[in-house]
Design an enzyme around this catalytic site. Structure first.
Site, short mmCIF file in Angstrom:
data_model
loop_
_atom_site.label_atom_id
_atom_site.label_comp_id
_atom_site.label_asym_id
_atom_site.label_seq_id
_atom_site.Cartn_x
_atom_site.Cartn_y
_atom_site.Cartn_z
N SER A 184 -0.62 17.30 45.64
CA SER A 184 -0.88 17.09 46.91
C SER A 184 0.12 17.40 47.99
CB SER A 184 -1.04 15.59 47.06
OG SER A 184 -0.05 14.78 46.68
N HIS A 205 -6.68 20.65 45.06
CA HIS A 205 -6.35 19.29 45.45
C HIS A 205 -7.37 18.36 45.69
CE1 HIS A 205 -4.48 16.34 48.75
NE2 HIS A 205 -4.46 16.20 47.37
N GLU A 217 -9.17 20.68 48.24
CA GLU A 217 -8.46 21.79 49.19
C GLU A 217 -8.11 22.73 47.99
OE1 GLU A 217 -5.85 19.84 52.89
OE2 GLU A 217 -5.14 19.44 50.84
N ASN A 255 -2.73 16.36 54.35
CA ASN A 255 -1.28 15.45 54.17
C ASN A 255 -0.45 15.87 55.63
OD1 ASN A 255 -2.35 14.11 52.06
ND2 ASN A 255 -1.11 14.90 50.58
#
Length: 348
Positions: A184, A205, A217, A255
């Site tokens: 991540s 991800h 992702e 993130n």
């Protein structure tokens, strides 16, 4: 402008800056934040950007995509078992490999329990659940991954652990197999560099819980060819997931935008004059977010949040992303969030 308004504006400004450097389209950023965080609207939708400006990018070129019949998953935690469950439910022969036989048996039992619950809630037939378990093989011997067409590692977010895993996968997996990491926040290129086939490594991800969250992702490195990316995208489609493609940089889309927002919320709390509940209530009531920043931090886990924020700070030292003092203090004091019942909120 109130503190909460400033908090949201900072998040929107960060999204605009991410698009301005050409990292991702407005549409992909919006899609990633809606699907990855459950937000009612992405940042550009919140800003009222026209639908023409949010036009999605052209589809990936499927030329060179490889056929995937068997998927391997390395790990035994929540993410690994979730990905294995999704793969087996989608019709793939699935191999899940854990560190030891006991963890492998426990992983299989967790998947079986989730399928049983789905049957009990009429979301899955008993026959489909049985077929899913019939397609799933679990064990502790990593050489069982040798015949897999795609192997997804879901081990600890530790560079040394990832490096060791990819060195092993390099000699275990057959030539032509795609190797994927679920990291991540770490570098996908660094994982690829541990192999003699960096062109066959891609980031996938998944979001937690994998059986429920639609977003994946897809992270390409400078050496990831279109065919490998297309292979991963095709698998996502078969799994019922929506892929968003981005380049290899710490935090990717979600993130990179989410954790600075959460960190700023902690700094707002540190400033005094408000409470975690007040901030959460303001964000949910005023902006329609499904949960406030502190409730979300508790769900993610304060220890996990701290690690991701520290990674972002190291990657972007000039962006004032050092973790809020209170976050480190709570983790040091054993308050980890929902996982142990104590975080910014308490859970009985």
């Amino acid at each position: 402008m109130t503190g909460v308004d400033a908090l949201i504006q900072e998040y929107l400004d960060r999204a605009m800056a991410l698009h301005a450097v050409g990292y991702a389209s407005r549409a992909d950023i919006d899609l990633a934040m809606r699907l990855g965080c459950g937000l009612p609207a992405g940042p550009f939708e919140m800003l009222g950007v026209s639908s023409e400006a949010l036009a999605p990018p052209p589809p990936l070129d499927a030329a060179g995509a490889r056929t995937v019949h068997r998927i391997g998953v390395l790990g035994s935690g929540t993410m690994a078992t979730g990905i294995a469950e999704v793969a087996a439910r989608a019709g793939y022969a699935t191999v899940l490999v854990s560190r030891d036989p006991e963890r492998a048996r426990a992983a299989s039992a967790r998947i079986a329990r989730r399928l049983d619950k789905a049957v009990g809630r009429c979301r899955l037939t008993a026959a489909a659940a049985a077929d899913t378990m019939g397609r799933l093989v679990t064990g502790a011997d990593r050489t069982a991954l040798a015949p897999c067409d795609l192997v997804v590692e879901a081990v600890a977010e530790d560079p040394a652990v990832k490096d060791k895993v990819f060195r092993e996968l390099d000699w275990i997996c057959r030539p032509g197999a795609v190797l994927a990491t679920t990291t991540s926040s770490l570098s996908v290129a660094a994982c690829a560099a541990a192999t003699d086939r960096p062109e066959e490594v891609v980031g996938m991800h998944f979001f937690n819980p994998a059986p429920m969250m639609r977003l994946v992702e897809l992270i390409r490195t400078a050496k990831t060819p279109p065919g490998v990316l297309a292979t991963a995208a095709a698998v996502c489609g078969q799994l019922g997931k929506t892929p968003v493609v981005c380049d290899d940089r710490p935090g990717f889309i979600v993130n990179y935008l989410l954790f600075p927002y959460l960190n700023s919320a902690i700094r707002l709390l540190e400033g005094g004059g408000t409470t975690a509940k007040d901030i959460d209530d303001a964000v949910t009531h005023r902006y329609g977010f499904p949960m406030g920043p502190f409730a979300l931090l508790d769900v993610v886990g304060l220890d996990v949040s701290l690690a991701i924020q520290q990674t972002l700070h190291l990657a972007y030292p000039g962006q004032a992303l050092d973790a809020a003092t209170m976050l480190g203090e709570l983790v040091a004091g054993g308050r980890l969030g929902r996982k142990n019942g104590l975080g910014f909120h308490s859970y009985g």
